[in-house]
Design an enzyme around this catalytic site. Structure first.
Site, PDB file in Angstrom:
ATOM      1  N   ARG A  37      -1.882   1.234  -6.322  1.00 21.16           N
ATOM      2  CA  ARG A  37      -2.387   2.499  -5.778  1.00 21.16           C
ATOM      3  C   ARG A  37      -3.233   2.116  -4.475  1.00 21.16           C
ATOM      4  NH1 ARG A  37       0.290   4.827  -8.729  1.00 21.16           N
ATOM      5  NH2 ARG A  37      -0.036   6.580 -10.158  1.00 21.16           N
ATOM      6  N   GLU A  44      -3.078   9.125   0.954  1.00 21.35           N
ATOM      7  CA  GLU A  44      -1.686   9.451   0.721  1.00 21.35           C
ATOM      8  C   GLU A  44      -1.619  10.702   0.222  1.00 21.35           C
ATOM      9  OE1 GLU A  44       1.492   8.086  -2.877  1.00 21.35           O
ATOM     10  OE2 GLU A  44       0.303   6.434  -2.232  1.00 21.35           O
ATOM     11  N   HIS A  69       5.877   5.690  -1.061  1.00 16.71           N
ATOM     12  CA  HIS A  69       5.620   5.588  -2.343  1.00 16.71           C
ATOM     13  C   HIS A  69       6.949   6.038  -2.896  1.00 16.71           C
ATOM     14  CE1 HIS A  69       2.327   6.314  -5.771  1.00 16.71           C
ATOM     15  NE2 HIS A  69       3.386   5.397  -6.231  1.00 16.71           N
TER      16      HIS A  69
END
Length: 316
Positions: free
Chosen positions: A229, A258, A277
């Site tokens: 993360r 993000e 991602h």
């Protein structure tokens, strides 16, 4: 006379997750309505989750490996007697493969090769490295870490696996030569390592696990890879370290913030590789989640320990 199949609900209902329903049935349970179910396999997000669970539900399978968004809903506090499991480990192989790709791309100087429009062999020679004989530290030796180790060892890398307990990391393809250290010893690991892969869960304790001080202890040739993360790395400190050449580069499949906004400094740094991602895309994720569900349904029916139990006290 055979016993009736255990009823397990699968959601959300629209569209029905066919692969997951099939996994439940092949494991020996029957797909039922929620008000009749002893368990719920959830393939949607927190915002779609049922407002109330019937008292018959004993176990809930969640679809994500990283569950910080689920903690924010308060669901684990609301249902303290229900067992919850995550998908931790289900997507490990795909994410580990992506991590290796980012690391090798950095070590082999791939970004500059891709930008080249002329023959630059002599320019590139000093920058093309190898993992052979190098130390790679994996912070967070859970499913992703255990999948990555057997990929790194054949390339000649020495691996340091970091987990909470410091107990040896074991599993298929993991040799005894892998060094395991507790997260309490992270401070003494940074000067020893050549490259770092972040694969730990996002919790309050791991926020900015890699900040300005930690980055300053790495080598000018070190690459940092993050497939966990974005919050585990202090983005401002990382940008500064990349811009100054304090570290070799960063391969990021996750960022903070993000999505990474247009115009963010990370987009313009030549030693930063950013992927959106996508280490676990839908066409891979759904099949892997269905396999995970099938195994956990089998364990639930047999009264065995479930894979990836969530511990609210630990935050994952």
């Amino acid at each position: 006379m055979s016993r009736p199949a255990v009823p397990i609900a699968v959601g959300p209902a629209e569209p029905p997750p066919a692969l997951v329903e099939k996994a439940v049935q092949e494991a020996g349970a029957t797909v039922s309505e929620l008000d009749e179910a002893r368990a719920l396999v959830w393939a949607g997000g927190p915002g779609e989750f049922p407002d109330e669970l019937p008292a018959t539900v004993e176990w809930v399978q969640l679809p994500a490996a990283g569950i910080e968004d689920w903690f924010a809903t308060g669901i684990f506090t609301k249902y303290p007697d229900v067992r919850f499991t995550s998908a931790a480990g289900a997507f490990a192989a795909s994410v580990a493969e992506h991590a290796l790709m980012l690391l090798l791309a950095g070590v082999r100087y791939l970004p500059e090769h891709l930008r080249a429009v002329r023959w630059r062999q002599q320019d590139f020679f000093p920058h093309v490295g190898t993992l052979r004989g190098k130390t790679v530290t994996i912070v967070g030796a859970g499913g992703i870490g255990r999948a990555l180790i057997p990929m790194l060892v054949p390339l000649g890398a020495h691996v340091i696996a970091v987990n909470r307990s410091g107990r040896p990391v074991t599993g298929p393809g993991i040799p005894d030569t892998v060094e395991t250290l507790s997260a309490h010893h992270l401070a003494r690991i940074w000067p020893r390592t050549d490259h770092v892969v972040i694969a730990a869960p996002a919790t309050p304790d791991t926020r900015h696990l890699l900040g300005a001080d930690e980055l300053s202890r790495l080598k000018p040739s070190s690459w940092v890879v993050n497939v966990a993360r974005g919050s585990l790395i202090d983005t401002d400190a990382l940008v500064a370290a990349l811009a100054s050449g304090a570290i070799g580069g960063a391969g990021l499949d996750v960022t903070d913030p993000e999505p990474l906004p247009d115009g963010h400094p990370l987009w313009g740094l030549p030693n930063a590789i950013v992927t959106p991602h996508d280490s676990n895309p839908p066409q891979l994720r759904f099949a892997a989640f269905a396999d995970h569900v099938g195994e956990n349904v089998t364990r639930f029916l047999a009264g065995r320990e479930l894979l990836a139990p969530i511990d609210p006290a630990r935050g994952y």
